[in-house]
Enzyme design. Structure first.
Site, PDB file in Angstrom:
ATOM      1  N   ASP A   1     -22.460 -97.231 144.808  1.00 36.98           N
ATOM      2  CA  ASP A   1     -23.694 -96.895 145.521  1.00 36.98           C
ATOM      3  C   ASP A   1     -24.499 -98.132 145.923  1.00 36.98           C
ATOM      4  O   ASP A   1     -25.730 -98.093 145.980  1.00 36.98           O
ATOM      5  CB  ASP A   1     -24.566 -95.947 144.685  1.00 36.98           C
ATOM      6  CG  ASP A   1     -23.808 -94.708 144.269  1.00 36.98           C
ATOM      7  OD1 ASP A   1     -22.993 -94.229 145.088  1.00 36.98           O
ATOM      8  OD2 ASP A   1     -24.012 -94.233 143.140  1.00 36.98           O
TER       9      ASP A   1
ATOM     10  N   LYS B   1     -22.268 -99.460 150.516  1.00 39.73           N
ATOM     11  CA  LYS B   1     -21.022 -99.809 151.207  1.00 39.73           C
ATOM     12  C   LYS B   1     -20.915 -99.077 152.547  1.00 39.73           C
ATOM     13  O   LYS B   1     -20.560 -99.656 153.562  1.00 39.73           O
ATOM     14  CB  LYS B   1     -19.802 -99.424 150.329  1.00 39.73           C
ATOM     15  CG  LYS B   1     -19.747-100.182 149.018  1.00 39.73           C
ATOM     16  CD  LYS B   1     -18.598 -99.711 148.137  1.00 39.73           C
ATOM     17  CE  LYS B   1     -18.762 -98.318 147.573  1.00 39.73           C
ATOM     18  NZ  LYS B   1     -19.848 -98.158 146.597  1.00 39.73           N
TER      19      LYS B   1
ATOM     20  N   GLY C   1     -19.389 -91.204 147.504  1.00 40.34           N
ATOM     21  CA  GLY C   1     -20.337 -90.629 148.453  1.00 40.34           C
ATOM     22  C   GLY C   1     -20.951 -91.783 149.221  1.00 40.34           C
ATOM     23  O   GLY C   1     -21.680 -92.588 148.653  1.00 40.34           O
ATOM     24  N   HIS C   2     -20.588 -91.893 150.486  1.00 35.75           N
ATOM     25  CA  HIS C   2     -21.057 -93.016 151.303  1.00 35.75           C
ATOM     26  C   HIS C   2     -21.988 -92.473 152.384  1.00 35.75           C
ATOM     27  O   HIS C   2     -21.578 -91.636 153.187  1.00 35.75           O
ATOM     28  CB  HIS C   2     -19.876 -93.754 151.932  1.00 35.75           C
ATOM     29  CG  HIS C   2     -18.940 -94.340 150.911  1.00 35.75           C
ATOM     30  ND1 HIS C   2     -17.752 -94.919 151.233  1.00 35.75           N
ATOM     31  CD2 HIS C   2     -19.038 -94.430 149.557  1.00 35.75           C
ATOM     32  CE1 HIS C   2     -17.147 -95.347 150.119  1.00 35.75           C
ATOM     33  NE2 HIS C   2     -17.915 -95.049 149.098  1.00 35.75           N
TER      34      HIS C   2
ATOM     35  N   GLN D   1     -16.524 -96.642 144.950  1.00 35.10           N
ATOM     36  CA  GLN D   1     -17.015 -96.969 143.601  1.00 35.10           C
ATOM     37  C   GLN D   1     -17.433 -98.448 143.553  1.00 35.10           C
ATOM     38  O   GLN D   1     -17.771 -99.004 144.584  1.00 35.10           O
ATOM     39  CB  GLN D   1     -15.961 -96.647 142.529  1.00 35.10           C
ATOM     40  CG  GLN D   1     -15.738 -95.153 142.303  1.00 35.10           C
ATOM     41  CD  GLN D   1     -14.816 -94.498 143.292  1.00 35.10           C
ATOM     42  OE1 GLN D   1     -13.721 -94.960 143.521  1.00 35.10           O
ATOM     43  NE2 GLN D   1     -15.241 -93.415 143.889  1.00 35.10           N
TER      44      GLN D   1
HETATM   45  P1  GDP Z   1     -22.251 -96.369 148.819  1.00 37.45           P
HETATM   46  O1  GDP Z   1     -21.641 -95.377 147.912  1.00 37.45           O
HETATM   47  O2  GDP Z   1     -22.066 -97.771 148.358  1.00 37.45           O
HETATM   48  O3  GDP Z   1     -21.827 -96.204 150.260  1.00 37.45           O
HETATM   49  O4  GDP Z   1     -23.818 -96.116 148.760  1.00 37.45           O
HETATM   50  P2  GDP Z   1     -24.560 -94.674 148.868  1.00 37.45           P
HETATM   51  O5  GDP Z   1     -24.529 -94.271 150.283  1.00 37.45           O
HETATM   52  O6  GDP Z   1     -24.051 -93.750 147.846  1.00 37.45           O
HETATM   53  O7  GDP Z   1     -26.007 -95.083 148.378  1.00 37.45           O
HETATM   54  C1  GDP Z   1     -26.786 -96.022 149.054  1.00 37.45           C
HETATM   55  C2  GDP Z   1     -28.063 -95.327 149.546  1.00 37.45           C
HETATM   56  O8  GDP Z   1     -29.017 -96.294 149.939  1.00 37.45           O
HETATM   57  C3  GDP Z   1     -27.833 -94.470 150.772  1.00 37.45           C
HETATM   58  O9  GDP Z   1     -28.717 -93.387 150.733  1.00 37.45           O
HETATM   59  C4  GDP Z   1     -28.171 -95.398 151.928  1.00 37.45           C
HETATM   60  O10 GDP Z   1     -28.624 -94.702 153.084  1.00 37.45           O
HETATM   61  C5  GDP Z   1     -29.289 -96.191 151.333  1.00 37.45           C
HETATM   62  N1  GDP Z   1     -29.386 -97.599 151.794  1.00 37.45           N
HETATM   63  C6  GDP Z   1     -28.387 -98.442 152.144  1.00 37.45           C
HETATM   64  N2  GDP Z   1     -28.886 -99.656 152.404  1.00 37.45           N
HETATM   65  C7  GDP Z   1     -30.223 -99.582 152.208  1.00 37.45           C
HETATM   66  C8  GDP Z   1     -31.295-100.534 152.272  1.00 37.45           C
HETATM   67  O11 GDP Z   1     -31.119-101.706 152.557  1.00 37.45           O
HETATM   68  N3  GDP Z   1     -32.556-100.059 151.966  1.00 37.45           N
HETATM   69  C9  GDP Z   1     -32.794 -98.770 151.631  1.00 37.45           C
HETATM   70  N4  GDP Z   1     -34.045 -98.420 151.352  1.00 37.45           N
HETATM   71  N5  GDP Z   1     -31.822 -97.850 151.567  1.00 37.45           N
HETATM   72  C10 GDP Z   1     -30.546 -98.263 151.828  1.00 37.45           C
HETATM   73  P1  IMO Z   2     -19.355 -94.603 145.549  1.00 37.41           P
HETATM   74  O1  IMO Z   2     -18.099 -94.876 146.353  1.00 37.41           O
HETATM   75  C1  IMO Z   2     -21.195 -94.271 141.616  1.00 37.41           C
HETATM   76  C2  IMO Z   2     -18.709 -92.712 138.367  1.00 37.41           C
HETATM   77  C3  IMO Z   2     -19.064 -91.364 137.784  1.00 37.41           C
HETATM   78  C4  IMO Z   2     -18.625 -91.571 136.343  1.00 37.41           C
HETATM   79  C5  IMO Z   2     -17.366 -92.426 136.500  1.00 37.41           C
HETATM   80  C6  IMO Z   2     -16.072 -91.642 136.418  1.00 37.41           C
HETATM   81  O2  IMO Z   2     -20.275 -93.638 146.181  1.00 37.41           O
HETATM   82  O3  IMO Z   2     -19.996 -95.888 145.146  1.00 37.41           O
HETATM   83  P2  IMO Z   2     -14.870 -90.012 138.158  1.00 37.41           P
HETATM   84  O4  IMO Z   2     -15.320 -88.716 138.762  1.00 37.41           O
HETATM   85  O5  IMO Z   2     -14.555 -91.079 139.140  1.00 37.41           O
HETATM   86  O6  IMO Z   2     -13.759 -89.818 137.158  1.00 37.41           O
HETATM   87  O7  IMO Z   2     -16.142 -90.505 137.282  1.00 37.41           O
HETATM   88  O8  IMO Z   2     -17.479 -93.065 137.759  1.00 37.41           O
HETATM   89  N1  IMO Z   2     -18.492 -92.733 139.831  1.00 37.41           N
HETATM   90  C7  IMO Z   2     -19.356 -93.267 140.702  1.00 37.41           C
HETATM   91  N2  IMO Z   2     -20.577 -93.802 140.511  1.00 37.41           N
HETATM   92  N3  IMO Z   2     -20.659 -94.243 142.848  1.00 37.41           N
HETATM   93  C8  IMO Z   2     -19.417 -93.744 143.056  1.00 37.41           C
HETATM   94  O9  IMO Z   2     -18.789 -93.838 144.241  1.00 37.41           O
HETATM   95  C9  IMO Z   2     -18.727 -93.176 141.955  1.00 37.41           C
HETATM   96  N4  IMO Z   2     -17.536 -92.575 141.813  1.00 37.41           N
HETATM   97  C10 IMO Z   2     -17.394 -92.322 140.498  1.00 37.41           C
HETATM   98  O10 IMO Z   2     -20.448 -91.117 137.886  1.00 37.41           O
HETATM   99  O11 IMO Z   2     -19.572 -92.341 135.659  1.00 37.41           O
HETATM  100 MG    MG Z   3     -22.198 -93.663 146.846  1.00 34.75          MG
END
Ligand code: GDP
Ligand code: IMO
Ligand code: MG
Length: 423
Positions: A12, A15, A39-40, A223
């Protein structure tokens, strides 16, 4: 050019946002590990796309591929294709390819994940998407592959072969084994196979051809580094290798082809699920990071635990991934804090450590040693260039860059595409 992008912390990091931004320069964008535990989030104007399987490069001109090292839930993929179709983004087989060897997440994997998690005394906090059990079957050579899914006869043969052992495993954990051969579910999978058949491809071949033709390929990690199944904070990890080298092995591209490795680094740190997080905050500053950063999991909606930037972990992430540059995300979230802290080392039973201990139980005993930096109150979300970033925030960025020893190439100050600039 072949670029690998990975999360440097616990996932998170942003990416999806950075992949979306970069994908205009790439012909192919490829997922190499994980499944719909990821979850991206990609924000374009008022539209918010939450992607679990389809690589985040789908909105621009890139072709997107799902590699054989991933585990794929076909139902989730079909829903994602429909969701994009409903918003006017047609995901045809010209746009998306899925490797024939990709392991399929079956309903019994999801069931087993949930049952196993609830039977654990000490939880991992998995996403309950069946990821671990699908990888177990891959390693045990008991998996159902994409090439089986698209051929109903092969699918039924594989299921018949597997049914007794899967039923026994579910029964042993106190679950209902009828899910394994449920005819409605099987029909659904046969239909999903028919629907997804046009997408089947050879990902390694496509990537190697593209690279040899001088095209650009971006591998999108899911991840984060410390969820890596080998190098993470065992047992609180996911079941795939999340670090950069994994892209080569999982995609079938030789390491000699890699040009760049970009690390996505959040300006603080978050974690969903259990496991050590040395800088975790329980105070007002933690609430600030959580609330301003909207730190809720994209896949499960769980609250993300928040903490200050952890340099020892980042140093290890740099070793594990070999980053050539970094994108620093969510800098805007740190505005309005009087003091911004950076964990520069740990105290482990009176000993100062500049690098994380290899054993997870020791890491969980580490206490952060902080350096305080001056905060800033300016809103950064409208800043368009690095020169316009206020001095205290620039000092923070440059302090991190100096300590990491890897150039920060991009700074992100909001979820939108425009809220990013080169440093
Ligand atoms: P990922 O799993 O690495 O793709 O990240 P996620 O999408 O799960 O979580 C990142 C969250 O932060 C998302 O809701 C993005 O829209 C948000 N986000 C990404 N970059 C920024 C930033 O620079 N500032 C803020 N405030 N939000 C951001
Ligand atoms: P993105 O790509 C954050 C965490 C779960 C748990 C551990 C194992 O959005 O960054 P699993 O279901 O993979 O066996 O769970 O890994 N986890 C993540 N945490 N971002 C993710 O993906 C994750 N995918 C799995 O919360 O701790
Ligand atoms: Mg994510």
């Amino acid at each position: 050019m072949f670029t690998i992008l990975t999360g440097s912390q616990f996932g998170d990091e942003g990416k999806g946002k950075i992949v979306d931004l970069l994908s205009k320069d790439y012909d192919l964008v490829v997922r190499f590990q994980g499944g719909d535990n990821a979850g991206h989030t990609v924000v374009v104007g008022d539209d918010v796309y939450k992607l679990h399987l389809i690589p985040s490069g789908f909105l621009l001109d890139s072709r997107v591929l799902i590699g054989p090292g991933t585990v794929l839930n076909p139902e989730v993929l079909a829903e994602e294709i429909d969701m994009l179709g409903n918003t006017g983004v047609e995901v045809s087989s010209d746009k998306l390819g899925i490797d024939a060897k990709t392991s399929i997440i079956m309903p019994y994997h999801v069931e087993l994940d949930g049952l196993r998690e609830s039977s654990r005394k000490e939880k991992i906090g998995t996403t309950k998407k069946g990821i671990g059990f699908a990888y177990v079957d891959k390693i045990a050579r008991d998996e159902i592959r994409m090439s089986d899914l698209v051929d109903s006869e092969r699918l039924m043969d594989r299921l018949t072969e597997m049914a007794a052992s899967k039923e026994a495993a579910i029964r042993e954990l106190g679950g209902d084994p009828s899910i394994v051969t449920d005819t409605e579910l099987m029909d659904k999978y046969v239909k999903l196979g028919q629907r997804l058949a046009p997408y089947v491809t050879d990902v390694s071949y496509e990537i190697n051809e593209a690279i040899s033709e001088g095209k650009n390929v971006l591998a999108e990690g899911a991840q984060g580094t410390f969820l890596d199944v080998i190098h993470g904070t065992q047992k609180f990890v996911t079941s795939s290798s999340t670090i950069a080298g994994s892209a080569c092995a999982n995609l079938g591209v030789g390491p000699t082809k890699v040009d760049e490795v970009l690390g996505i680094v959040k300006a603080y740190i978050t974690r969903v699920g259990e496991g050590p997080l040395p800088t975790e905050l329980y105070d007002e500053a933690g609430a600030h990071l959580h609330d301003v950063g909207h730190e809720f999991g994209t896949t499960t909606g769980r609250s993300r635990r928040c903490g200050w930037f952890d340099l020892p972990l980042l140093k290890k992430a740099i070793n594990l991934n070999g980053y050539t540059s970094v994108a620093l995300t969510k800098l805007d979230v740190l505005s309005d804090l009087d003091v911004v802290k950076v964990c520069v080392a740990y105290d482990l039973n009176g000993e100062r450590l500049d690098y994380p201990p290899e054993d997870t139980s020791l890491l969980s005993m580490c206490k952060p040693i902080y350096e305080d930096l001056e905060g800033w109150s300016d809103d950064l979300t409208g800043v368009k260039s690095y020169e316009d970033v206020p001095r205290a925030a620039r000092d923070y960025v440059e302090k991190l860059e100096g300590m990491m020893g890897v150039p920060i190439k991009y700074v992100s100050v909001g979820p939108g595409r425009a809220q990013t600039f080169e440093k």
